[in-house]
Design a protein around this motif. Structure first.
Motif, PDB file in Angstrom:
ATOM      1  N   LEU A   5       0.856  -1.191   0.000  1.00 62.06           N
ATOM      2  CA  LEU A   5       0.000   0.000   0.000  1.00 62.06           C
ATOM      3  C   LEU A   5       0.888   1.234   0.000  1.00 62.06           C
ATOM      4  O   LEU A   5       0.937   1.986  -0.960  1.00 62.06           O
ATOM      5  N   MET A   6       1.625   1.417   1.100  1.00 62.91           N
ATOM      6  CA  MET A   6       2.511   2.578   1.198  1.00 62.91           C
ATOM      7  C   MET A   6       3.983   2.182   1.229  1.00 62.91           C
ATOM      8  O   MET A   6       4.851   2.988   0.947  1.00 62.91           O
TER       9      MET A   6
ATOM     10  N   ASN B 181       8.519   6.508  -4.613  1.00 67.62           N
ATOM     11  CA  ASN B 181       8.432   6.607  -3.152  1.00 67.62           C
ATOM     12  C   ASN B 181       9.219   7.823  -2.711  1.00 67.62           C
ATOM     13  O   ASN B 181      10.349   8.022  -3.164  1.00 67.62           O
ATOM     14  N   LYS B 220       3.978   7.455  -3.558  1.00 66.79           N
ATOM     15  CA  LYS B 220       3.798   7.121  -2.145  1.00 66.79           C
ATOM     16  C   LYS B 220       4.652   8.090  -1.347  1.00 66.79           C
ATOM     17  O   LYS B 220       5.879   7.974  -1.330  1.00 66.79           O
ATOM     18  N   ILE B 221       3.997   9.028  -0.703  1.00 72.03           N
ATOM     19  CA  ILE B 221       4.730  10.107  -0.038  1.00 72.03           C
ATOM     20  C   ILE B 221       4.635   9.940   1.473  1.00 72.03           C
ATOM     21  O   ILE B 221       3.543   9.873   2.039  1.00 72.03           O
ATOM     22  N   THR B 222       5.780   9.861   2.110  1.00 71.20           N
ATOM     23  CA  THR B 222       5.834   9.722   3.561  1.00 71.20           C
ATOM     24  C   THR B 222       6.487  10.953   4.169  1.00 71.20           C
ATOM     25  O   THR B 222       7.604  11.313   3.792  1.00 71.20           O
ATOM     26  N   LYS B 251      -4.780   8.633   0.954  1.00 71.50           N
ATOM     27  CA  LYS B 251      -4.215   7.364   1.404  1.00 71.50           C
ATOM     28  C   LYS B 251      -2.718   7.255   1.101  1.00 71.50           C
ATOM     29  O   LYS B 251      -1.975   6.588   1.829  1.00 71.50           O
ATOM     30  N   ASN B 252      -2.277   7.891   0.034  1.00 71.05           N
ATOM     31  CA  ASN B 252      -0.870   7.773  -0.364  1.00 71.05           C
ATOM     32  C   ASN B 252       0.000   8.913   0.175  1.00 71.05           C
ATOM     33  O   ASN B 252       1.081   9.165  -0.323  1.00 71.05           O
ATOM     34  N   LEU B 253      -0.518   9.590   1.192  1.00 73.18           N
ATOM     35  CA  LEU B 253       0.301  10.572   1.921  1.00 73.18           C
ATOM     36  C   LEU B 253       0.256  10.166   3.390  1.00 73.18           C
ATOM     37  O   LEU B 253      -0.791  10.230   4.041  1.00 73.18           O
ATOM     38  N   PHE B 254       1.393   9.729   3.871  1.00 70.40           N
ATOM     39  CA  PHE B 254       1.478   9.007   5.137  1.00 70.40           C
ATOM     40  C   PHE B 254       2.361   9.794   6.099  1.00 70.40           C
ATOM     41  O   PHE B 254       3.377  10.350   5.700  1.00 70.40           O
TER      42      PHE B 254
END
Lengths: 413, 413
Positions: A5-6, B181, B220-222, B251-254
């Motif tokens: 997912l992430m 990522n 996918k950004i954290t 959802k794809n920013l964590f």
């Protein structure tokens, strides 16, 4: 294959298989809640429990920690570890048995796990394989895979239940054909999960063979010796004599020792151990110290200072050391008592076990371990099933509950 | 390039550059030995020292540890951490400011370092880059490189000494062109080494921009938020309000938060912290918990139980919490007093600093930091030179030694 997912792609599958020990423990606890502690045998606990099935420890260590100086408990230790800790770790590992003409240095690590991590990462290229016996602490695989390495196994025991050196040799040769770096893991004395310790004769044969392999100077061979259980295998001098066999090693045959305070001082949860490097080459040891210090910095920064100071004081203070050794000998005898009962009964009823000598675990080979452990739960015995066997954690079972277990395992197979 | 002796090729170069902090500390200690402690300013220590230049701690924590139950000090914690510790860590991080409609889970780690390690490994593919400000804790680079990742920097402050959002945006766009990522590290509040905290306005702008970037669902950004110094940036509610801005994330920013007990409880050497994940998606948080638990197992096994239990008890026991908060507020005020003296003098003599607000360090930009810190040693001031500045660790300098330091730095530039 689990979709990510992430997380990064390589991470997505982690943890998709549930933890086996945890599952057994949960079932044991449920049984205890339902029918009472007295009727349940929890054979899955990996720490020493006393005869009342309580967590146990060295009261000398508790007193020490309860009086520890604030800076020693709370300040940072240096990245590699307190300098005195590093020399103490070397002292504790060898206790006078460091082979002649060798150099040794140490790096503080969180338990044995951290030490193994550094060896897998720094002494193997990504994608390479570490060689471990087919009976092994499952975490070797987890550590390898976490770091993009993997494991290969050799057959640990032959048909006569002897340490299988031909299988080891075969796999070493195979791996050295495929890769220039090789890490071979030995968990001895008091191997987890079988309780086996290599004999001096076996060590000699292994070391001679590896010296031969190291004749090819392109190869870099590291023996990773996990001695987590050494202090439960006998008296210090008896268990450490074999270190002397690691003398006269060529420069490209390196000994890395994963030393843990977890079992030796029963401070599992303080996360302290050391990686000790031993080589005939001072250069190799300097490289070891330099490279692994940076790995400390880049993974967990530094170690638990309070535990490091404890080891320093134990090494400096013979009285403190003697008190702890006395307590430890008591637990060693306790586990031995439990083991003797189990092993004698096993012999009587014709239950085959691997050649247990000492340590926390006895292992029974089983054609269908999962079915057998499931059957055992009907007798309220909760043991860990391995791939090809059942592990009985005698460290956690009170002596009065041992009689009958071997018979029930025999019946469940 | 260093040639490898026994290590794998990627490991050989590790540690070939000597550690800068250690070198400064050695020189400071040599000066103290030569001319006496009173005449030397050791501005390189990263822990709080009291007005007598002694290591300091919370006496409430010492009392707690000196009475801790043996099992809580010595037994293993579960791999992810004591369940109550995980909820306590979430409590301590947010203290009521968890954004609405979000899910949070935690994993115990050895300090903040371990938390950062997991994010770099599990949320970046090998070879990818983490984005960090150009003023950063040097260990971010070490952690990244230890794990075959690297770092890219954005310019943290513009010419007006304001947080440079355009530079951040530019680098995010660049990196997202090259990789799917992305991990962006923010060390706020009380940034190491400048003492800066992002304002709510700045956070809003950053978060809005990242939400836009996350419009591309392949990305996918954290956001990795290192809050090691949060408890020295002000009262709990004031310093945690900004967490509420992380609501309604796609959802794809964590959000991954590296929480450390090292500074918050002054138990640096007990190695305890947590990685807290926050997401609008329960699935993402389940993945976070599952993947990082296995990473714990495969790197250091589990965490320091005694520190975990301390956090649990602090969270459960308002009296214990209040006592520690009172002690902590005292040290916060002490550092503030030191900082005010330094900053006022800097202003008077026209010494430019980065916009310090709170925390352990003040940083002065310098065209030639190494020459300047060398000059300062003639005044017996030992400070760490960074790439483009000088770091003054006010956490370790007694108040009476602060006057004059800013002037001497100005002269040394």
């Amino acid at each position: 294959m689990t979709n990510s997912l992430m997380t990064a792609s390589h991470a997505a599958g982690k943890g998709s298989v549930p933890d086996a020990v945890f599952a057994v423990l949960q079932k044991a606890n449920a049984a205890i809640a339902a029918i009472g502690k007295d009727k349940v045998v929890n054979a899955s606990i990996g720490t020493i429990y006393d005869e009342d099935e309580k967590f146990t420890y060295f009261s000398t260590v508790l007193d020490y920690l309860h009086q520890a100086a604030p800076e020693e408990m709370m300040n940072y230790a240096p990245i590699s570890g307190l300098p005195e800790f590093l020399s103490s770790a070397i002292d504790q590992v060898f206790q006078g048995n460091q082979p002649e003409n060798t150099f040794a240095k140490a790096i503080a690590t969180p338990g044995g796990t951290g030490a193994i991590r550094h060896v897998f990462v720094n002494y193997l290229e990504p994608g390479q394989k570490a060689l471990v016996p087919d009976w092994f602490w499952g975490n070797y695989r987890t550590i390898a895979e976490e770091h993009m390495r993997s494991i290969e196994t050799f057959t640990m025991f032959d048909e006569e239940n002897k340490f299988n050196i031909p299988s080891l040799k075969e796999k070493v040769v195979q791996l050295l054909t495929a890769q220039d770096n090789l890490v071979i893991v030995f968990n001895s004395p008091a191997h987890n999960p079988t309780g086996y310790s290599l004999t001096e004769k076996e060590w000699n044969e292994v070391i001679d063979f590896l010296k031969e392999c190291a004749g090819d100077k392109h190869k870099k061979i590291t023996v990773l010796l996990d001695i987590a259980y050494i202090d439960y295998a006998g008296e210090a001098q008896a268990t450490r004599k074999f270190f002397r066999l690691f003398n006269g090693l060529p420069k490209n045959l390196f000994l890395a020792i994963a030393y843990s305070m977890s079992k030796s001082f029963l401070i599992y949860g303080m996360r302290s151990g050391a990686l000790v490097g031993l080589s005939s080459s001072e250069e190799v040891i300097e490289e070891f110290s330099r490279v692994n210090a940076i790995s400390n910095r880049g993974v967990w920064s530094n170690g638990t200072r309070g535990a490091q100071r404890l080891l320093v004081d134990v090494t400096k203070n013979p009285e403190l050391k003697a008190k702890i050794e006395k307590e430890r000998a008591g637990f060693r005898e306790l586990m031995n008592k439990r083991a003797v009962i189990f092993m004698e009964e096993a012999k009587e009823v014709g239950l085959k076990t691997f050649p247990y000598q000492s340590g926390f675990f006895i292992t029974v080979p089983a054609p269908n371990p999962q079915a057998a452990t499931a059957k055992l739960t009907k007798d309220h015995i909760y043991a860990l099933h391995l791939k090809k066997g059942i592990r009985v954690a005698i460290c956690g079972i009170p002596t009065y509950k041992i009689p009958g277990i071997a018979t029930k395992i025999k019946d469940a197979l």
